[in-house]
Write an enzyme that holds these catalytic residues in place. Structure first.
Site, short mmCIF file in Angstrom:
data_model
loop_
_atom_site.label_atom_id
_atom_site.label_comp_id
_atom_site.label_asym_id
_atom_site.label_seq_id
_atom_site.Cartn_x
_atom_site.Cartn_y
_atom_site.Cartn_z
N CYS A 2 16.80 18.25 53.88
CA CYS A 2 16.48 19.67 53.91
C CYS A 2 17.74 20.50 53.72
CB CYS A 2 15.84 20.03 55.25
SG CYS A 2 14.50 18.95 55.74
N ASP A 100 11.67 12.17 62.92
CA ASP A 100 12.98 11.82 63.47
C ASP A 100 13.67 13.03 64.08
OD1 ASP A 100 13.20 12.92 60.94
OD2 ASP A 100 14.78 11.59 60.26
N ILE A 293 20.58 5.99 33.37
CA ILE A 293 20.72 6.74 32.13
C ILE A 293 21.61 5.95 31.18
CG2 ILE A 293 20.29 9.03 33.08
CD1 ILE A 293 23.28 9.50 33.16
N SER A 365 21.31 4.61 46.78
CA SER A 365 22.48 4.63 45.91
C SER A 365 23.50 3.59 46.37
CB SER A 365 23.11 6.03 45.93
OG SER A 365 24.43 6.01 45.49
N GLY A 366 24.37 3.18 45.47
CA GLY A 366 25.41 2.21 45.81
C GLY A 366 26.74 2.84 46.19
#
EC number: 6.3.5.4
Length: 647
Positions: A2, A100, A293, A365-366
């Protein structure tokens, strides 16, 4: 995931204008387009924009305890909220939602300021406790989620996820901080806790701030509640390290898979993102959603490797080709970042987030693998330089390599082996100074030429290296590689990498989670010996060895490409005229910051192809875009109110 905003009067009496709070909240509409709300009482105002991920039907914010004496707004995800809910329920607390967010409210009631030490996740939140007359803000361990704050001239405290929310207050002075300018042109971003503006700040990762009604709030300093420990483990064999690494990685990934909306992963074809997908594939009931991509220039394209991993794990893979000349985002990026930001990989990051959002609302993500396991080329270079430093005392190195650094020509055009000037200059310095010199986008001698004499006087001798010196002095380790990793976790990781991903993802209302930055995983990895991370010039040694059963050698051991764009050719080609117009914009020159003759020299040399000034020119171009976006064109000289005097 958020956007949050808020306002607090330390006197506890001011009645805030609802319209002003709504306006502040709406500046971050993109962070939470699902719904939004504000809450006001004397002395306090909260605003929230929601992107629903967990407990879609409930969990709206601002969220209260049962008697409405405690209220919070929260951005992020608490991954251990189910365990916390059970623990707090056993202690007598009652939950009205499955979100949460409510665990934060009751954790505050039970543990006070120490509530943050019970949270596992990515977060920035604020709490108002009416009974205790206390206002509390905190940011997660590693700075995954942002939090900006400022004190207005009348002492009112304001905060928001993004700097633009603070700038909605006309009372906030828009005075540029000279030290932030020096830091920006050294790092390519403004490191925590500073922002580009003198009176606005970022709450640093692992820090909190407590304000009390009636106390002098402007004298309160942020308090550190967590740090990367770098505490060595008991001796383990390499096999034991590999096995435990996979167990801990899989657990970190699994903890971040909960969502009531479509979830997937970025897949670049590099080691880190491929490792995340491999772990997800073993945990998911169905195929993993992956996206990447491709570039229409093979020199910048890794999509073949991404496709290889996607085929191996039978993922639902989506790949779209982006034109390598995708340079139309300059002004848009300036609006997203709110302050100068010079990492040109923000462009492909924006595009991959745009692509991901077409299919998922949450993407893993890494990010964090290079910081954890010493995977950057600069780590190898720094350790090579440190080996030379260890053989020669500074009293000998400084004059010898200092002379060589000055005498050796700058040879951007030459093969890398002959570009020794920067290395000689680094060897004349100690570890933090040498590392700073190696990672600076513009080294000291270039910044000295870039800045006007008047602006250099404004800096009063301040140098951006002080940021790294400070972190090196505070590092909980004396191991050289660990010190460098610690510096990166305090500067490059939150200031560049995580900022880039947060702004790009939130521009598309996409939540990005980073399992490799789970704080429990980071704590464990930090205790591994440096020799297991960087060995024989190869970074991520133990990480790659542990992943050999899961990924091919093509993925694990090929040369790292990075997420780069053809910046030098852009500035000589399609961006040539717009670059010249921006760099020589009278508004930019009127700030008094820059040496106009050197700006012209860089343009001429770059366009002629005799030198590559693309990094410097891009940094100036993004600074000019920031000035235009923020209405900072009233500056006429270094003495202008736009530029603060460095203290």
């Amino acid at each position: 995931m958020c956007g949050i905003v808020g306002i607090f009067d330390p006197r506890g009496t001011r009645a805030f204008d609802r319209a002003a709070l709504v306006r502040m909240n709406q500046t971050q509409f993109h962070r939470g387009p699902v719904e939004g709300d504000v809450y006001l009482e004397p002395g306090v105002g909260f605003g929230h924009r929601r992107l629903s991920i967990i407990d879609l039907a409930a969990g709206q914010q601002p969220l209260f305890n049962e008697d409405r004496s405690v209220v919070t707004v929260f951005n992020g995800e608490i991954y251990n909220f189910r365990e916390l809910t059970k623990e707090l329920t056993a202690l007598g607390y009652k939950f009205a939602t499955r979100s949460d967010t409510e665990t934060i409210v009751h954790a505050w009631e039970e543990w006070g300021e120490d509530c943050v030490k019970h949270l596992r996740g990515m977060f920035a939140f604020a709490i108002w406790d009416r009974n205790k007359q206390t206002f509390f803000v905190a940011r997660d361990h590693l700075g995954i989620k942002p939090l900006h704050y400022a004190f207005l001239p009348d002492g009112t405290f304001v905060f928001g996820s993004e700097l633009k929310s603070l700038l909605s207050f006309p009372e906030l002075p828009r005075v540029i901080e000279p030290r932030a300018v020096e830091e920006y042109f050294a790092y390519g971003y403004v490191p925590e806790p500073r922002t580009i503006f003198k009176d606005a700040f970022k709450l640093a990762p692992g820090y909190s701030l407590t304000l009390k009604v009636g106390a002098n709030a402007q004298n309160v300093k942020p308090k550190r509640w967590w740090d990367v420990p770098f505490t060595p483990h008991a001796p383990m064999s390499e096999k034991q390290m590999e096995e435990e690494l996979i167990v801990r990685l899989r657990e970190a990934v699994e903890s971040q898979l909960e969502a009531e909306v479509p979830l997937g992963a970025f897949l670049s074809g590099g080691v880190d993102s491929s490792a995340i997908v491999a772990m997800m594939a073993g945990l998911n009931k169905g195929p993993v959603n992956t996206c990447s991509i491709a570039f229409n220039d093979p020199a910048f394209d890794e999509s073949t490797y991404a496709r290889q991993v996607a085929e191996q794990y039978k993922t639902n893979h989506q790949c779209e080709t982006v034109d390598k000349d995708d340079y139309g985002l300059v002004d848009l990026l300036a609006g997203l970042y709110d302050e100068p930001y010079a990492d040109s990989s923000a462009i492909p990051t924006y595009r991959v987030c745009e692509l991901a959002r077409k299919r998922v609302t949450v993407a893993l993500s890494g990010d964090g693998g290079d910081e954890n396991f010493a995977g950057y080329r600069r780590h190898r270079m720094a350790m090579g330089e440190q080996q030379v430093r260890s053989m020669l005392p500074l009293a000998l190195r400084k004059p010898v390599f200092g002379f060589l650094g000055k005498a050796y020509p700058k040879a951007d055009w030459a093969p890398r082996i002959f570009r020794a000037k920067t290395t000689f200059e680094a060897l004349a310095r100690d570890l933090p100074d040498g590392y700073f010199h190696g990672v600076s986008i513009l080294v000291d001698r270039v910044r000295d030429q870039l800045f006007s004499q008047g602006f250099r006087s404004q800096l009063q001798g301040y140098r951006a290296v002080e940021v790294m010196r400070g972190h090196a002095a505070n590092a909980p380790t004396d191991d050289p590689l660990s010190i460098i990793q610690y510096i990166d976790m305090k500067t490059y990781l939150p200031g560049d990498i995580l900022t880039k991903v947060d702004r790009a993802s939130m521009a598309h209302a996409l939540e990005v989670r980073v399992p490799l930055l789970d704080h429990k995983f980071v704590e464990w990895v930090s205790g591994l010996p440096s020799s297991s991370k960087l060995r024989n010039g190869e970074g991520k040694h133990i990480f790659k060895k542990a992943l050999e059963p899961y990924l091919s050698d093509d993925i694990l051991y090929r040369k790292k490409m990075g997420f780069s764009i053809p910046l030098a050719s852009w500035l000589r080609g399609p961006l040539r005229e717009s670059m010249k117009a921006a760099v020589l914009n009278p508004m930019l020159l009127d700030t008094g910051i820059f040496n106009a003759a050197f700006l012209q020299q860089m343009i001429d040399e770059h366009l002629a192809g005799t030198k590559d000034h693309s990094t410097a020119l891009w940094a100036v171009l993004m600074f000019e875009a920031f000035l235009r976006k923020n209405g900072a064109d009233s500056a006429t000289s270094v003495a202008s109110p736009l530029i603060a005097t460095a203290a």
